[in-house]
Design an enzyme around this catalytic site. Structure first.
Site, short mmCIF file in Angstrom:
data_model
loop_
_atom_site.label_atom_id
_atom_site.label_comp_id
_atom_site.label_asym_id
_atom_site.label_seq_id
_atom_site.Cartn_x
_atom_site.Cartn_y
_atom_site.Cartn_z
N ASP A 199 11.34 73.59 56.81
CA ASP A 199 10.08 73.12 56.44
C ASP A 199 9.13 74.35 56.62
OD1 ASP A 199 10.89 70.71 55.70
OD2 ASP A 199 9.61 69.46 57.36
N GLU A 283 13.39 57.99 53.12
CA GLU A 283 14.78 57.48 53.14
C GLU A 283 14.36 56.18 53.84
OE1 GLU A 283 17.51 61.32 52.72
OE2 GLU A 283 17.08 60.44 54.73
N THR A 443 21.95 60.77 48.28
CA THR A 443 22.06 62.05 48.46
C THR A 443 23.38 62.49 48.60
OG1 THR A 443 21.54 61.85 50.88
CG2 THR A 443 19.87 62.21 49.34
N GLU A 481 21.15 62.81 44.00
CA GLU A 481 20.20 64.25 44.51
C GLU A 481 21.20 64.75 45.36
OE1 GLU A 481 16.91 63.38 46.93
OE2 GLU A 481 15.87 62.00 45.57
N LEU A 484 21.16 69.71 49.94
CA LEU A 484 20.94 71.10 50.17
C LEU A 484 20.69 71.93 49.10
CD1 LEU A 484 22.95 71.09 53.55
CD2 LEU A 484 20.50 71.00 53.42
#
Length: 577
Positions: A199, A283, A443, A481, A484
């Site tokens: 982040d 999530e 994911t 999705e 990473l």
């Protein structure tokens, strides 16, 4: 005189990005993938197929608990993107309907969306790097991308005072998307951004909500050692008026209504999906594996998050109702720490572990049901808010693939997914989503089993197949999705294979309703990555078209890439000077 696109980007672009050498080797052998996973019923909207693929690349990094890493502070090298759309040979830009679970009569293929940078809207409620953002959206459209996904941060929009919403940058960003003919998946992001590895931006929860959490720390998820987590408000107080007179669920519902009222002219046309955040990283899960301050490291099992007073109050009531009041004073205290492995702990070990005991069944049922109830409450608010607006509702489920091969599935259990060797933890989630007509967004679609550490019994492909089976049984649309950032062809091929599945007894195929690519950043627009991405989008959109052979699709994609490549290279060189 207006500046040309090249001049605009030359003025806007940040530090030049150098192309990274590929770390893949096509000659390495891959592990076999089990192909037959589902039986197709006549009424089901989903059929699933996974194929064998050859080739191996370097190990994927572990799944990150944050929404996704942001690279280099997010200053996209958009000259590459602009040159890509400047060519006269562009991908078709026809408008198409958002797929709804593979309904018959709908266009084949899987529409691709691209996640926007986490800091697309600034803390001052303006669009970040406006001209560059505009150029990049046009480039994505030229590549055949269906649309974009953007986080609509609670901590930005309702930052300063309850009920006071500043949609600033989002208004402009959505109009940009509309102008370029891109559809939008808007994420109602009720979680904190920042504090996780990768982040580069921090967006906390609204100031006034954090103030209440400071006054009453039990509003934060809490582990057995008293560590508080401020990523998301504890679901234990969902229905209590702890946020200046409102319950957390009321706050979420009010936020969604304000979004609907402000952007009603775009709903169903530009804004086609609302993904409702339900926990850390958006999530539906507990914050059981927080990376902040090095608390958790892959592939640790994580820790239960049920030790705030509100969760313990619910546990106490459940224990008394079951006739076992002694079970209600605390959660498991023999489940190890965040970075233990299952066999290190009495609770999770495969033989004689507490997870497989009468007490374990009681606790894990309660813990997972609390998460399901949380999802029910928020989905009820979301579906009533967006009813008859033409948008689909989706929920994101984490791809917790490490220690999947262990009997206890410990990391899934601590996250709230009651999935073990003997129990399907994803079918209850799929059925809950089915009751609300929501999409199951999953994911780790890009990961392959053999890329992961084998001693940690990682199995992302097997996990994806299990989820596909659950959505098939519950008749819920499945979207995907990548967990990473991956730009290599091995990851793209894995996504292509996983995006449609085949049943055991028929050859009909059905595809995911959508795929969202993580994410728009400088690396995506590097020449070689852009080449691969354009080809990937083309293949996803074509799907399994019986009128086109795979080689023809490859040639068409390569033609587009070939035409744009000189311009891409020219732009990249220009940025270095």
């Amino acid at each position: 005189m207006a500046l040309s696109i090249t001049h605009q980007i030359g003025a806007l672009a940040g530090t030049p990005m150098t192309s990274e050498a590929s770390n893949t080797s096509a000659g390495e052998a891959s592990a076999a993938v089990n192909t037959a996973v589902l039986r197709k019923s006549a009424s089901s909207p989903l059929r699933c197929r996974v194929q064998r693929t050859e080739g191996v690349d370097a190990l994927s990094p572990p799944l990150s608990p944050c929404r996704s890493p942001v690279l280099g502070g997010i200053r996209p090298d958009l000259s590459v993107a602009c040159q890509a759309f400047a060519t006269e040979v562009a991908a078709p830009t026809e408008v198409r309907e958002y797929k709804e679970g593979g309904e018959k009569g709908k266009e084949k293929g899987v529409p691709v969306y691209v996640m926007m940078p986490l800091d697309s809207v600034t803390m001052g409620n303006t669009v970040n790097r406006r001209k560059a953002m505009n150029a990049s959206l046009q480039a994505l459209k030229s590549a055949g991308v269906e649309g974009i996904m953007m986080d609509v941060w609670w901590g930005l929009v309702e930052r300063d005072s309850p009920g006071s919403y500043n949609w600033g940058g989002y208004t402009e960003l959505l109009e940009m998307a509309k102008k370029h003919g891109l559809k939008v998946q808007a994420v109602m992001s009720f979680h904190q951004c920042g504090g996780n590895v990768g982040d580069s931006v921090t967006i906390p929860l609204p100031k006034w909500a954090v103030e209440e959490m400071d006054k009453d720390p039990d509003l934060a998820y809490t582990d057995q050692w008293g560590r508080r987590n401020y990523e998301y408000i504890s679901l234990g107080c969902d229905t209590l008026p702890v946020l200046k007179g409102r319950t957390p669920v009321q706050c979420y519902a009010d936020f969604m209504r304000a979004f609907k009222d402000n952007f009603k002219h775009l709903l169903g046309d530009t804004i086609v999906e609302i993904q409702v955040g339900m926990g850390p990283a958006g999530e539906l899960r507990y914050p059981s594996y927080p990376e902040q301050n090095g608390t958790w490291r892959f592939p640790g099992i994580g820790a239960f998050q049920c030790f705030d007073k509100y969760m313990l109050s619910s546990l106490k009531a459940a224990a008394e109702a079951s006739g076992k009041p002694e079970w209600g004073s605390t959660g498991p205290t023999d489940a190890g720490g965040y970075n233990n492995w299952p066999e290190d702990t009495p609770f999770f070990r495969k033989d004689g572990g507490g997870w497989n005991s009468t007490y374990g069944e009681f606790f894990l049922t309660w813990y997972s049901q609390m998460l399901l109830d949380h999802g029910e409450r928020i989905l009820t608010a979301a579906t009533s808010t967006f009813e008859n607006t033409g948008v689909k509702i989706s929920v994101k489920i984490a791809g917790i693939h490490w220690h999947y091969g262990h009997r206890s599935h410990a990391p899934e259990l601590t996250a709230g997914y009651y999935n073990t060797r003997y129990r399907d933890g994803y079918l209850p989630i799929a059925r809950m989503l089915a009751r609300h007509g929501a999409i199951f967004n999953f994911t780790c679609i890009e990961m392959r089993d053999h890329e992961q550490p084998q001693d940690a019994l990682c199995a992302p492909e097997k996990l994806v197949r299990q989820v596909a089976q659950a959505t098939h049984k519950a008749q819920v649309p499945l979207a995907g999705e990548n967990a990473l950032p991956r730009y290599d062809e091995f990851a793209h091929e894995q996504i292509l294979q996983a995006s449609s599945f085949i049943g055991d007894e028929d050859s009909e195929e059905s595809e995911m309703c959508a795929f969202t690519y993580l994410r728009m950043n400088p690396h995506l627009f590097e020449a070689e990555n852009w080449r691969r991405f354009v080809a990937f989008v083309k293949k996803m959109k074509e799907g399994k078209n019986p009128d086109k052979c795979w080689e023809q699709v490859e040639r068409e994609a390569e033609h587009f890439v070939h035409v744009t490549q000189p311009l891409v290279q020219e732009a990249a060189v220009a940025l270095m000077h």
